[in-house]
Design a protein around this motif. Sequence first.
Motif, PDB file in Angstrom:
ATOM      1  N   TRP A 198     -16.004   6.535  -1.548  1.00 23.96           N
ATOM      2  CA  TRP A 198     -15.702   6.603  -0.121  1.00 23.96           C
ATOM      3  C   TRP A 198     -15.334   8.016   0.319  1.00 23.96           C
ATOM      4  O   TRP A 198     -15.478   8.356   1.497  1.00 23.96           O
ATOM      5  N   GLU A 199     -14.875   8.848  -0.599  1.00 21.88           N
ATOM      6  CA  GLU A 199     -14.499  10.210  -0.232  1.00 21.88           C
ATOM      7  C   GLU A 199     -15.710  11.033   0.202  1.00 21.88           C
ATOM      8  O   GLU A 199     -15.568  12.000   0.952  1.00 21.88           O
ATOM      9  N   GLU A 200     -16.891  10.638  -0.271  1.00 21.82           N
ATOM     10  CA  GLU A 200     -18.093  11.368   0.116  1.00 21.82           C
ATOM     11  C   GLU A 200     -18.503  11.080   1.564  1.00 21.82           C
ATOM     12  O   GLU A 200     -19.315  11.822   2.124  1.00 21.82           O
ATOM     13  N   ASP A 201     -17.961  10.004   2.149  1.00 24.82           N
ATOM     14  CA  ASP A 201     -18.286   9.688   3.542  1.00 24.82           C
ATOM     15  C   ASP A 201     -17.589  10.620   4.527  1.00 24.82           C
ATOM     16  O   ASP A 201     -17.984  10.686   5.697  1.00 24.82           O
ATOM     17  N   PHE A 202     -16.566  11.315   4.077  1.00 21.28           N
ATOM     18  CA  PHE A 202     -15.824  12.227   4.939  1.00 21.28           C
ATOM     19  C   PHE A 202     -16.237  13.665   4.633  1.00 21.28           C
ATOM     20  O   PHE A 202     -16.526  14.009   3.483  1.00 21.28           O
ATOM     21  N   PRO A 203     -16.254  14.514   5.643  1.00 18.96           N
ATOM     22  CA  PRO A 203     -16.614  15.921   5.392  1.00 18.96           C
ATOM     23  C   PRO A 203     -15.530  16.636   4.590  1.00 18.96           C
ATOM     24  O   PRO A 203     -14.403  16.152   4.439  1.00 18.96           O
ATOM     25  N   GLU A 204     -15.883  17.792   4.099  1.00 13.72           N
ATOM     26  CA  GLU A 204     -14.949  18.566   3.282  1.00 13.72           C
ATOM     27  C   GLU A 204     -13.849  19.160   4.155  1.00 13.72           C
ATOM     28  O   GLU A 204     -14.108  19.678   5.245  1.00 13.72           O
ATOM     29  N   ASP A 205     -12.640  19.068   3.656  1.00 15.09           N
ATOM     30  CA  ASP A 205     -11.484  19.577   4.394  1.00 15.09           C
ATOM     31  C   ASP A 205     -11.103  20.945   3.834  1.00 15.09           C
ATOM     32  O   ASP A 205     -10.653  21.042   2.686  1.00 15.09           O
ATOM     33  N   PRO A 206     -11.272  22.022   4.614  1.00 11.77           N
ATOM     34  CA  PRO A 206     -10.981  23.359   4.074  1.00 11.77           C
ATOM     35  C   PRO A 206      -9.497  23.628   3.878  1.00 11.77           C
ATOM     36  O   PRO A 206      -9.127  24.497   3.086  1.00 11.77           O
ATOM     37  N   SER A 207      -8.650  22.900   4.565  1.00  9.69           N
ATOM     38  CA  SER A 207      -7.211  23.172   4.458  1.00  9.69           C
ATOM     39  C   SER A 207      -6.565  22.489   3.263  1.00  9.69           C
ATOM     40  O   SER A 207      -5.473  22.883   2.840  1.00  9.69           O
ATOM     41  N   GLY A 208      -7.189  21.470   2.731  1.00  9.60           N
ATOM     42  CA  GLY A 208      -6.598  20.737   1.620  1.00  9.60           C
ATOM     43  C   GLY A 208      -5.563  19.712   2.030  1.00  9.60           C
ATOM     44  O   GLY A 208      -4.963  19.056   1.168  1.00  9.60           O
ATOM     45  N   LYS A 209      -5.335  19.534   3.333  1.00  2.00           N
ATOM     46  CA  LYS A 209      -4.346  18.563   3.801  1.00  2.00           C
ATOM     47  C   LYS A 209      -4.808  17.128   3.576  1.00  2.00           C
ATOM     48  O   LYS A 209      -3.986  16.228   3.382  1.00  2.00           O
ATOM     49  N   PHE A 210      -6.114  16.935   3.597  1.00  2.00           N
ATOM     50  CA  PHE A 210      -6.629  15.594   3.342  1.00  2.00           C
ATOM     51  C   PHE A 210      -6.335  15.160   1.912  1.00  2.00           C
ATOM     52  O   PHE A 210      -5.940  14.009   1.660  1.00  2.00           O
ATOM     53  N   ASP A 211      -6.491  16.082   0.970  1.00  2.00           N
ATOM     54  CA  ASP A 211      -6.172  15.767  -0.426  1.00  2.00           C
ATOM     55  C   ASP A 211      -4.673  15.540  -0.607  1.00  2.00           C
ATOM     56  O   ASP A 211      -4.257  14.653  -1.370  1.00  2.00           O
ATOM     57  N   GLU A 212      -3.862  16.317   0.093  1.00  2.00           N
ATOM     58  CA  GLU A 212      -2.416  16.109   0.015  1.00  2.00           C
ATOM     59  C   GLU A 212      -2.023  14.745   0.574  1.00  2.00           C
ATOM     60  O   GLU A 212      -1.144  14.068   0.032  1.00  2.00           O
ATOM     61  N   PHE A 213      -2.673  14.346   1.648  1.00  2.00           N
ATOM     62  CA  PHE A 213      -2.377  13.042   2.234  1.00  2.00           C
ATOM     63  C   PHE A 213      -2.786  11.912   1.287  1.00  2.00           C
ATOM     64  O   PHE A 213      -2.065  10.915   1.144  1.00  2.00           O
ATOM     65  N   LYS A 214      -3.925  12.055   0.636  1.00  2.00           N
ATOM     66  CA  LYS A 214      -4.362  11.036  -0.326  1.00  2.00           C
ATOM     67  C   LYS A 214      -3.389  10.937  -1.492  1.00  2.00           C
ATOM     68  O   LYS A 214      -3.039   9.822  -1.931  1.00  2.00           O
ATOM     69  N   ASN A 215      -2.946  12.063  -1.998  1.00  2.93           N
ATOM     70  CA  ASN A 215      -1.997  12.042  -3.112  1.00  2.93           C
ATOM     71  C   ASN A 215      -0.664  11.424  -2.697  1.00  2.93           C
ATOM     72  O   ASN A 215      -0.034  10.694  -3.480  1.00  2.93           O
ATOM     73  N   PHE A 216      -0.242  11.707  -1.475  1.00  6.17           N
ATOM     74  CA  PHE A 216       1.016  11.115  -0.994  1.00  6.17           C
ATOM     75  C   PHE A 216       0.894   9.598  -0.883  1.00  6.17           C
ATOM     76  O   PHE A 216       1.826   8.858  -1.235  1.00  6.17           O
ATOM     77  N   VAL A 217      -0.244   9.127  -0.394  1.00  7.60           N
ATOM     78  CA  VAL A 217      -0.437   7.678  -0.271  1.00  7.60           C
ATOM     79  C   VAL A 217      -0.488   7.021  -1.644  1.00  7.60           C
ATOM     80  O   VAL A 217       0.063   5.930  -1.859  1.00  7.60           O
ATOM     81  N   ARG A 218      -1.122   7.662  -2.599  1.00  6.59           N
ATOM     82  CA  ARG A 218      -1.200   7.092  -3.944  1.00  6.59           C
ATOM     83  C   ARG A 218       0.158   7.052  -4.628  1.00  6.59           C
ATOM     84  O   ARG A 218       0.483   6.086  -5.332  1.00  6.59           O
ATOM     85  N   LEU A 219       0.965   8.072  -4.414  1.00  8.70           N
ATOM     86  CA  LEU A 219       2.290   8.093  -5.033  1.00  8.70           C
ATOM     87  C   LEU A 219       3.261   7.130  -4.351  1.00  8.70           C
ATOM     88  O   LEU A 219       4.187   6.626  -4.995  1.00  8.70           O
ATOM     89  N   ASN A 220       3.075   6.894  -3.075  1.00 11.26           N
ATOM     90  CA  ASN A 220       3.958   5.998  -2.310  1.00 11.26           C
ATOM     91  C   ASN A 220       3.137   4.856  -1.712  1.00 11.26           C
ATOM     92  O   ASN A 220       3.181   4.600  -0.501  1.00 11.26           O
ATOM     93  N   PHE A 221       2.388   4.202  -2.577  1.00  4.55           N
ATOM     94  CA  PHE A 221       1.446   3.196  -2.086  1.00  4.55           C
ATOM     95  C   PHE A 221       2.168   2.000  -1.474  1.00  4.55           C
ATOM     96  O   PHE A 221       1.739   1.469  -0.439  1.00  4.55           O
TER      97      PHE A 221
END
Length: 215
Positions: free
Chosen positions: A112-135
């Motif tokens: 599903w990550e391929e359905d979204f465009p690349e995020d140059p800031s890296g905030k999208f990856d930070e948000f995913k990691n936060f959701v996984r750690l605090n699911f």
Amino acid sequence: MARMLRSCLQSLLKLVNSVIGLTGMGMILYALWMLRAWFKQIGGGGGFDSSPPWFIYTFLGLGVFLCLLTCSGHIAAETANGHCLSCYMAFVFLLVLLEAAITADIFLNRNWEEDFPEDPSGKFDEFKNFVRLNFEMCKWIGLSVVAAQALSMFLAMVLRALGPDHESYYDSDDDNEPARLPLLRSQSLRAPSPIESNLPLNNDWSVRIHDRVSK
């Protein structure tokens, strides 16, 4: 009884709708924080490469949309207008469909990550990691927001079925009704006619003629 039930439904709809508004304000604050961190990361440059990425724009746009939806919901709940409630339910339904589509894509599609465009800031990856750690926490927050949206649709549907409070309109019309003047006035207030005002003069003139004839 109907007026009391309508008032309770309006208050409940405003209360549930406030949950959506709080979610929107939280998303706006988080988007502004990410925007500030992004400009700080690029050194405050104003070129094309320094424009905010799509994730920040999306988060900010969703937050503004939720706040506007909350305002429209409060207006619809206060007026209990059928058209306003219908528009409010339609927008909430579209929002729920969008959330359901994104959730289904995440859980059913492994890539599903391929359905979204690349995020140059890296905030999208930070948000995913936060959701996984605090699911667990994120899951209950998401379920609460979806439940608030579904409950707001149900309350708006019931309030639309009841319709606006016509009795208050009738009461206001009766209060503003001007005082009516009587059609027939009292005889004591009626002005004397010219004939009636000349009656004493005619009587004196006839008495004088009678005296002259008798002489």
